[in-house]
Design an enzyme around this catalytic site. Structure first.
Site, PDB file in Angstrom:
ATOM      1  N   LYS A  93       0.860  -1.191   0.000  1.00  0.00           N
ATOM      2  CA  LYS A  93       0.000   0.000   0.000  1.00  0.00           C
ATOM      3  C   LYS A  93       0.888   1.229   0.000  1.00  0.00           C
ATOM      4  O   LYS A  93       1.911   1.272   0.688  1.00  0.00           O
ATOM      5  CB  LYS A  93      -0.877  -0.015   1.259  1.00  0.00           C
ATOM      6  CG  LYS A  93      -1.954   1.026   1.246  1.00  0.00           C
ATOM      7  CD  LYS A  93      -2.874   0.908   2.439  1.00  0.00           C
ATOM      8  CE  LYS A  93      -3.845  -0.240   2.276  1.00  0.00           C
ATOM      9  NZ  LYS A  93      -4.788  -0.039   1.161  1.00  0.00           N
ATOM     10  N   GLU A  98      -2.597   0.443  -8.348  1.00  0.00           N
ATOM     11  CA  GLU A  98      -4.054   0.607  -8.255  1.00  0.00           C
ATOM     12  C   GLU A  98      -4.398   2.049  -7.868  1.00  0.00           C
ATOM     13  O   GLU A  98      -3.846   2.587  -6.908  1.00  0.00           O
ATOM     14  CB  GLU A  98      -4.641  -0.323  -7.197  1.00  0.00           C
ATOM     15  CG  GLU A  98      -4.553  -1.787  -7.511  1.00  0.00           C
ATOM     16  CD  GLU A  98      -5.028  -2.644  -6.350  1.00  0.00           C
ATOM     17  OE1 GLU A  98      -6.032  -2.280  -5.706  1.00  0.00           O
ATOM     18  OE2 GLU A  98      -4.370  -3.670  -6.067  1.00  0.00           O
ATOM     19  N   LYS A 154     -13.183  -7.192  -6.708  1.00  0.00           N
ATOM     20  CA  LYS A 154     -13.492  -7.643  -5.347  1.00  0.00           C
ATOM     21  C   LYS A 154     -14.930  -8.176  -5.357  1.00  0.00           C
ATOM     22  O   LYS A 154     -15.887  -7.386  -5.299  1.00  0.00           O
ATOM     23  CB  LYS A 154     -13.333  -6.513  -4.351  1.00  0.00           C
ATOM     24  CG  LYS A 154     -11.876  -6.074  -4.165  1.00  0.00           C
ATOM     25  CD  LYS A 154     -11.794  -4.953  -3.174  1.00  0.00           C
ATOM     26  CE  LYS A 154     -10.404  -4.637  -2.690  1.00  0.00           C
ATOM     27  NZ  LYS A 154      -9.307  -4.783  -3.603  1.00  0.00           N
TER      28      LYS A 154
END
Ligand SMILES: O=C(O)CCC(=O)C1=CC=C[C@@H](O)[C@@H]1C(=O)O
Ligand SMILES: [Mg+2]
Length: 321
Positions: free
Chosen positions: A134, A191, A236
């Site tokens: 992240k 992303e 997802k």
């Protein structure tokens, strides 16, 4: 003879799990269990706070209402809440035998950026070395330096990065400035780098760093298109809806030459094992993004292979019907 039950569960999370700037102390969700004579199926319904549009209370009411309809012989229409549609469609698919058993338990290793920790985990990884980190939580310059260090230290590493739309164009450029251009092709994708899709597209064009859509798939105006610099879509299922809808999105992305990645919404071990089966079935060439079980302190009903976490049985769960 049809039987249906909805169970509510709560799992304590490890300290420090942060979602959308808020601490996630527990993960709360539901299981739906369907039986029709000798056949049975399970599904997980666990809307993700800060990402799902529906609350757990709304999902609970919809799931219980549908379960009562189904056991009375109706229930042909899904409720229309993504997490509920996903869980019900998995339970129906298991009951009908249409969700393959084969699973892809590989996972892009979630890393904090600590090279020593990542070294050890990647050394144990068979095949393609893929990790996910992240970015956007700290200074963009720091993120760029850490990403560059990992890519420099591990020549066979491919990195997935995720900014969750944290960056302005300037911050995104500051990140890229510290990533050696020779390493940028080993960033599998980044992303959602910027707050808007246009800024993210410009980032990809200007830096040569491939990007992926995740949150954008849930924007009302999102359409699947071939776009310069957009290499992948992160799907997802808990945030998407029924298995049929997930399959349609995988097909749309693949036909446009993009990589479709099946990704966790921090489901329980039961949900994650079903996502591993969905990944093996729909995206067999791509390592799924399922390395989130270690954020939790327990497993539920079905074990993830080799996880040392205790696994609680269905008898420990609260039955709602
Ligand atoms: O995709 C993966 O490899 C793991 C899942 C993951 O990164 C996420 C799950 C849920 C919310 C976010 O924290 C994050 C994401 O945005 O992709
Ligand atoms: Mg993401």
């Amino acid at each position: 003879m049809r039987c249906a039950q909805v169970y509510r569960w709560q799992i304590t999370m490890d300290a420090g799990v942060v979602l959308r700037d808020r601490r996630l102390k527990t993960r709360d969700g539901l299981f739906i269990h369907l039986r029709d004579d000798v056949r049975e199926g399970w599904g997980e319904i666990s809307p993700l706070p800060g990402f799902s549009v529906e609350s757990l209370e709304e999902a609970t009411a919809a799931a219980c209402g549908w379960a009562r309809e189904w056991r009375a012989g109706y229930g042909d229409l899904l409720p229309g809440l993504p997490s509920v549609d996903f869980g019900i469609s998995c339970a129906l698919a298991e009951l009908r035998g249409s969700l393959p058993q084969a699973a892809d338990y590989r996972a892009a290793i979630l890393c904090t950026g600590d090279p020593d920790e990542l070294f050890a985990a990647l050394a144990a990884m068979l095949g393609e070395k893929v990790a996910k980190m992240k970015v956007g939580l700290y200074e963009a310059v720091r993120d760029g330096m850490v990403a560059n260090l990992l890519l420099e230290a591990m020549p066979d590493l491919r990195l997935r990065l995720d900014a969750n739309r944290a960056w302005t164009p300037l911050k995104a450029q500051q990140f890229a400035k510290y990533v050696n251009p020779d390493y940028r092709d080993r960033i599998a994708f980044l992303e959602e780098p910027c707050k808007t899709r246009d800024d993210s597209r410009a980032f990809a064009r200007e830096t040569g760093i491939a990007i992926a859509w995740d949150e954008s798939l849930r924007d009302a105006d999102f359409t699947f298109e071939r776009e310069e610099g957009v290499r992948a879509v992160v799907i997802k299922p808990t945030l998407t809806g029924s298995l049929e809808k997930v399959q349609a999105q995988v097909t749309a992305a693949t036909q446009l030459g993009m990589t479709a990645v099946i990704s966790s919404s921090i489901e329980s071990s039961l949900g994650l094992t079903q996502l591993a089966r969905i990944a093996a079935w729909l995206t067999p060439e791509t390592i799924p993004g399922l390395d989130t079980l270690s954020l939790m302190q327990a497993q539920l009903v079905r074990r993830w292979p080799d996880s040392p976490l205790p696994c609680h049985s269905v008898e420990t769960l609260e039955a709602l019907l």
